[in-house]
Design a protein around this motif. Structure first.
Motif, PDB file in Angstrom:
ATOM      1  N   HIS A  14      -4.596  44.807 -15.007  1.00 49.95           N
ATOM      2  CA  HIS A  14      -4.763  45.892 -14.070  1.00 49.95           C
ATOM      3  C   HIS A  14      -4.093  46.092 -12.954  1.00 49.95           C
ATOM      4  O   HIS A  14      -3.527  45.080 -12.348  1.00 49.95           O
ATOM      5  N   ALA A  15      -4.292  47.102 -12.054  1.00 44.21           N
ATOM      6  CA  ALA A  15      -3.704  47.330 -10.932  1.00 44.21           C
ATOM      7  C   ALA A  15      -4.342  46.906  -9.687  1.00 44.21           C
ATOM      8  O   ALA A  15      -5.421  46.045  -9.888  1.00 44.21           O
ATOM      9  N   GLY A  34      -2.807  50.011  -5.664  1.00 47.34           N
ATOM     10  CA  GLY A  34      -3.241  49.792  -7.187  1.00 47.34           C
ATOM     11  C   GLY A  34      -3.058  51.260  -7.634  1.00 47.34           C
ATOM     12  O   GLY A  34      -2.554  51.440  -8.956  1.00 47.34           O
ATOM     13  N   ASP A  37       0.567  52.234  -7.999  1.00 51.39           N
ATOM     14  CA  ASP A  37       1.205  51.550  -9.020  1.00 51.39           C
ATOM     15  C   ASP A  37       0.887  51.674 -10.505  1.00 51.39           C
ATOM     16  O   ASP A  37       1.743  51.737 -11.310  1.00 51.39           O
ATOM     17  N   ALA A  38      -0.420  52.198 -10.469  1.00 53.27           N
ATOM     18  CA  ALA A  38      -0.908  52.281 -12.134  1.00 53.27           C
ATOM     19  C   ALA A  38      -0.082  53.631 -12.263  1.00 53.27           C
ATOM     20  O   ALA A  38       0.094  54.023 -13.776  1.00 53.27           O
ATOM     21  N   ALA A  41       3.336  52.846 -13.419  1.00 52.64           N
ATOM     22  CA  ALA A  41       3.469  52.338 -14.697  1.00 52.64           C
ATOM     23  C   ALA A  41       3.148  53.354 -15.705  1.00 52.64           C
ATOM     24  O   ALA A  41       3.892  53.434 -16.778  1.00 52.64           O
ATOM     25  N   THR A  66      -7.473  51.780 -13.696  1.00 50.26           N
ATOM     26  CA  THR A  66      -6.166  51.489 -14.065  1.00 50.26           C
ATOM     27  C   THR A  66      -5.799  52.530 -15.133  1.00 50.26           C
ATOM     28  O   THR A  66      -4.729  53.078 -15.250  1.00 50.26           O
ATOM     29  N   VAL A  70      -3.114  55.454 -15.615  1.00 46.43           N
ATOM     30  CA  VAL A  70      -1.777  55.439 -16.358  1.00 46.43           C
ATOM     31  C   VAL A  70      -1.747  56.553 -17.372  1.00 46.43           C
ATOM     32  O   VAL A  70      -0.898  57.383 -17.654  1.00 46.43           O
ATOM     33  N   THR A 135      -0.242  42.057 -10.472  1.00 49.19           N
ATOM     34  CA  THR A 135      -1.128  43.453 -10.940  1.00 49.19           C
ATOM     35  C   THR A 135       0.057  44.387 -11.326  1.00 49.19           C
ATOM     36  O   THR A 135       1.016  44.282 -10.999  1.00 49.19           O
ATOM     37  N   SER A 136      -0.466  45.191 -12.416  1.00 47.89           N
ATOM     38  CA  SER A 136       0.170  46.352 -12.824  1.00 47.89           C
ATOM     39  C   SER A 136       1.303  45.875 -13.885  1.00 47.89           C
ATOM     40  O   SER A 136       2.111  46.717 -14.472  1.00 47.89           O
ATOM     41  N   THR A 162       7.429  45.864 -13.506  1.00 43.16           N
ATOM     42  CA  THR A 162       6.633  45.337 -12.772  1.00 43.16           C
ATOM     43  C   THR A 162       6.666  46.417 -11.433  1.00 43.16           C
ATOM     44  O   THR A 162       7.659  46.946 -11.579  1.00 43.16           O
ATOM     45  N   PRO A 163       5.529  46.584 -11.015  1.00 41.56           N
ATOM     46  CA  PRO A 163       5.691  47.447  -9.747  1.00 41.56           C
ATOM     47  C   PRO A 163       6.738  47.289  -8.669  1.00 41.56           C
ATOM     48  O   PRO A 163       7.218  48.164  -7.725  1.00 41.56           O
TER      49      PRO A 163
END
Length: 165
Positions: A14-15, A34, A37-38, A41, A66, A70, A135-136, A162-163
Motif C-alpha cells: 500500500h501507499a 501516498g 505515489d499510488a 504506480a 491505493t 492505481v 510503501t507503493s 518504487t516511487p
C-alpha cells in the motif's frame, strides 16, 4: 498476456498512510504523498502493460485507497478488487494460499497489501531480496503452471518499481 503458460503476479505494498491516533490501524488513510505515489504506480503499471485480470486487496482503508488510485490509471478501469479482511494480517504463507485459489483463466493477478508479508512474499516466490519494500513498491513476478501449484522459488522477477526510483 502473450504466452498462455506464463502467469504474472503483481505484488504491491500500500501507499504511504498517515497516523490515526487513538483510531484503529485499519482506518489509516493515505497521505497526499501516498495518493500521488499510488497514481504514479498505476501509470507505471499501465505504461509497462502490467494490467491485472483480477485483484485481491486487504480490506484496510489505505489498501483500498491505493487500489482506487492505481486502477484509475489502468486502461478500461474494469478490474474490481476482491477486498478481504483476512489479508490485513496475512503472512507470506497465507498469501500463497490465497493466490493458489486463483481461477485458472486468470493470467495476471495483483495483490495490494501490507509489509512484512508483501515483501516477504515477493522474495519467497522469486528468490529476490530487495533492500526494502517501501510503501507503493511493486514486484512483478512471472511463473509457469497453474496458480494452484505455485510454490516458493517458482517465480522470477520480471520488473520492480518504487516511487523513489
Amino acid at each position: 498476456m502473450t504466452d498462455p503458460q506464463t502467469r504474472r503476479l503483481i505484488v504491491m505494498r500500500h501507499a504511504k498512510a498517515g497516523d490515526l491516533p487513538g483510531g484503529p490501524d485499519t482506518e489509516r488513510a493515505l497521505t497526499p504523498r501516498g495518493m500521488a505515489d499510488a497514481t504514479r504506480a498505476g501509470q507505471w503499471l499501465a505504461g509497462q502493460g502490467y494490467v491485472p485480470d483480477a485483484v485481491i486487496c486487504s480490506s484496510a482503508r489505505r489498501t483500498r485507497q491505493t487500489w482506487r488510485q492505481v486502477s484509475a490509471e489502468l486502461p478500461g478501469h474494469g478490474v474490481r478488487a476482491t477486498e478481504t479482511e483476512a489479508l490485513y494480517e496475512a503472512t507470506a504463507g497465507d498469501l500463497l494460499e490465497f493466490v493458489r485459489d486463483t481461477a485458472d483463466e486468470t493470467g495476471s493477478l495483483m495483490y495490494v497489501g501490507h509489509n512484512p508479508a508483501a515483501g516477504n512474499f515477493a522474495a519467497a516466490l522469486a528468490g529476490w531480496r530487495p533492500p526494502g519494500f517501501p510503501t507503493s513498491a511493486i514486484a512483478v513476478i512471472g511463473f509457469s503452471g497453474p496458480w494452484s501449484g505455485l510454490n516458493p522459488g517458482d517465480g522470477s522477477l520480471i520488473a520492480s518499481w518504487t516511487p523513489r526510483g
